[in-house]
Design a protein around this motif. Structure first.
Motif, PDB file in Angstrom:
ATOM      1  N   HIS A 193     -16.140  -2.634   6.978  1.00 51.14           N
ATOM      2  CA  HIS A 193     -15.527  -1.187   6.131  1.00 51.14           C
ATOM      3  C   HIS A 193     -13.964  -0.678   7.351  1.00 51.14           C
ATOM      4  CE1 HIS A 193     -15.821   2.564   5.996  1.00 51.14           C
ATOM      5  NE2 HIS A 193     -15.951   3.430   6.609  1.00 51.14           N
ATOM      6  N   GLU A 194     -13.493  -1.307   7.938  1.00 51.71           N
ATOM      7  CA  GLU A 194     -12.165  -1.271   8.618  1.00 51.71           C
ATOM      8  C   GLU A 194     -11.291  -2.059   7.472  1.00 51.71           C
ATOM      9  OE1 GLU A 194     -11.980  -1.950  12.618  1.00 51.71           O
ATOM     10  OE2 GLU A 194     -13.488  -0.988  13.306  1.00 51.71           O
ATOM     11  N   TYR A 195     -11.567  -3.290   7.061  1.00 57.16           N
ATOM     12  CA  TYR A 195     -11.401  -4.095   5.863  1.00 57.16           C
ATOM     13  C   TYR A 195     -10.557  -3.795   4.879  1.00 57.16           C
ATOM     14  CZ  TYR A 195      -9.470  -7.951   2.827  1.00 57.16           C
ATOM     15  OH  TYR A 195      -8.936  -8.730   2.524  1.00 57.16           O
ATOM     16  N   LEU A 196     -12.127  -2.886   5.062  1.00 55.05           N
ATOM     17  CA  LEU A 196     -11.325  -1.962   2.641  1.00 55.05           C
ATOM     18  C   LEU A 196     -10.918  -0.908   3.290  1.00 55.05           C
ATOM     19  CD1 LEU A 196     -15.566  -2.188   1.766  1.00 55.05           C
ATOM     20  CD2 LEU A 196     -13.598  -3.577   0.696  1.00 55.05           C
ATOM     21  N   SER A 197     -11.150  -0.236   4.362  1.00 58.60           N
ATOM     22  CA  SER A 197     -10.595   1.154   4.236  1.00 58.60           C
ATOM     23  C   SER A 197      -9.088   1.048   4.187  1.00 58.60           C
ATOM     24  CB  SER A 197     -10.399   1.769   5.561  1.00 58.60           C
ATOM     25  OG  SER A 197     -11.885   1.975   5.798  1.00 58.60           O
ATOM     26  N   LYS A 198      -8.396  -0.532   4.952  1.00 60.40           N
ATOM     27  CA  LYS A 198      -7.086  -0.307   5.127  1.00 60.40           C
ATOM     28  C   LYS A 198      -6.532  -1.253   4.328  1.00 60.40           C
ATOM     29  CE  LYS A 198      -4.132  -4.075   7.232  1.00 60.40           C
ATOM     30  NZ  LYS A 198      -4.263  -5.417   8.644  1.00 60.40           N
ATOM     31  N   GLY A 199      -7.377  -1.959   3.095  1.00 62.14           N
ATOM     32  CA  GLY A 199      -6.843  -2.248   1.746  1.00 62.14           C
ATOM     33  C   GLY A 199      -6.179  -1.280   0.808  1.00 62.14           C
ATOM     34  N   ARG A 200      -8.170  -0.410   0.932  1.00 68.65           N
ATOM     35  CA  ARG A 200      -7.680   0.788  -0.069  1.00 68.65           C
ATOM     36  C   ARG A 200      -6.343   1.489  -0.061  1.00 68.65           C
ATOM     37  NH1 ARG A 200     -13.761   2.031   1.209  1.00 68.65           N
ATOM     38  NH2 ARG A 200     -14.575   0.631  -0.674  1.00 68.65           N
ATOM     39  N   GLU A 201      -5.849   2.386   1.913  1.00 65.97           N
ATOM     40  CA  GLU A 201      -4.569   2.495   2.351  1.00 65.97           C
ATOM     41  C   GLU A 201      -3.067   1.666   1.176  1.00 65.97           C
ATOM     42  OE1 GLU A 201      -4.127   6.066   3.373  1.00 65.97           O
ATOM     43  OE2 GLU A 201      -6.358   5.905   2.928  1.00 65.97           O
ATOM     44  N   GLU A 202      -3.807   0.202   1.661  1.00 68.68           N
ATOM     45  CA  GLU A 202      -1.981  -0.474   1.334  1.00 68.68           C
ATOM     46  C   GLU A 202      -2.481  -0.242  -0.162  1.00 68.68           C
ATOM     47  OE1 GLU A 202      -3.173  -3.985   2.406  1.00 68.68           O
ATOM     48  OE2 GLU A 202      -2.676  -4.123   4.068  1.00 68.68           O
ATOM     49  N   TRP A 203      -3.268   0.078  -1.019  1.00 66.80           N
ATOM     50  CA  TRP A 203      -2.869   0.245  -2.627  1.00 66.80           C
ATOM     51  C   TRP A 203      -2.917   1.515  -2.915  1.00 66.80           C
ATOM     52  CZ3 TRP A 203      -2.577  -2.909  -6.701  1.00 66.80           C
ATOM     53  CH2 TRP A 203      -3.201  -3.981  -6.941  1.00 66.80           C
ATOM     54  N   LYS A 204      -2.950   2.559  -2.831  1.00 63.07           N
ATOM     55  CA  LYS A 204      -2.780   3.980  -2.201  1.00 63.07           C
ATOM     56  C   LYS A 204      -1.383   4.509  -2.113  1.00 63.07           C
ATOM     57  CE  LYS A 204      -3.894   8.446  -0.236  1.00 63.07           C
ATOM     58  NZ  LYS A 204      -4.499   8.885   0.633  1.00 63.07           N
ATOM     59  N   ASP A 205      -1.030   3.510  -1.156  1.00 59.35           N
ATOM     60  CA  ASP A 205       0.623   3.494  -0.530  1.00 59.35           C
ATOM     61  C   ASP A 205       1.468   2.840  -1.129  1.00 59.35           C
ATOM     62  OD1 ASP A 205       0.045   4.695   1.911  1.00 59.35           O
ATOM     63  OD2 ASP A 205      -0.328   3.152   2.911  1.00 59.35           O
ATOM     64  N   ARG A 206       0.546   1.382  -2.493  1.00 62.58           N
ATOM     65  CA  ARG A 206       1.836   1.185  -3.175  1.00 62.58           C
ATOM     66  C   ARG A 206       1.778   1.773  -4.348  1.00 62.58           C
ATOM     67  NH1 ARG A 206      -0.516  -3.393  -7.023  1.00 62.58           N
ATOM     68  NH2 ARG A 206       0.789  -4.246  -7.605  1.00 62.58           N
ATOM     69  N   ASN A 207       1.239   2.004  -4.761  1.00 62.96           N
ATOM     70  CA  ASN A 207       1.295   3.260  -5.969  1.00 62.96           C
ATOM     71  C   ASN A 207       2.115   4.625  -5.784  1.00 62.96           C
ATOM     72  OD1 ASN A 207       0.161   1.533  -7.642  1.00 62.96           O
ATOM     73  ND2 ASN A 207      -2.175   2.573  -6.753  1.00 62.96           N
TER      74      ASN A 207
END
Length: 71
Positions: free
Chosen positions: A56-70
């Protein structure tokens, strides 16, 4: 006699298979499934809570990275 596994992709095909069975040309070994179990119900409790939390933490971190990237 041979046993084969087929996948019915149309309701009309299933009716044809039943007709063949009525003519005693084939025998249906497994009837149509009418209840489909949700994957969330099927796999509920299969992971240790620690592993699930890490995922869950890994997925949340990945989603945040994609959100920040855009942005």
């Amino acid at each position: 006699m041979d046993t084969i596994l087929i996948q019915i992709t149309n309701e009309k095909a299933y009716k044809l298979m039943e007709d063949l069975e009525d003519l005693q040309l084939i025998r249906i070994l497994q009837k149509k499934q009418t209840h489909y179990e949700k994957l969330s119900e099927k796999y509920e409790g299969k992971l240790k809570s620690e592993v699930a939390e890490e995922m869950h933490e890994y997925l949340s971190k990945g989603r945040e990275e994609w959100k920040d990237r855009n942005t």
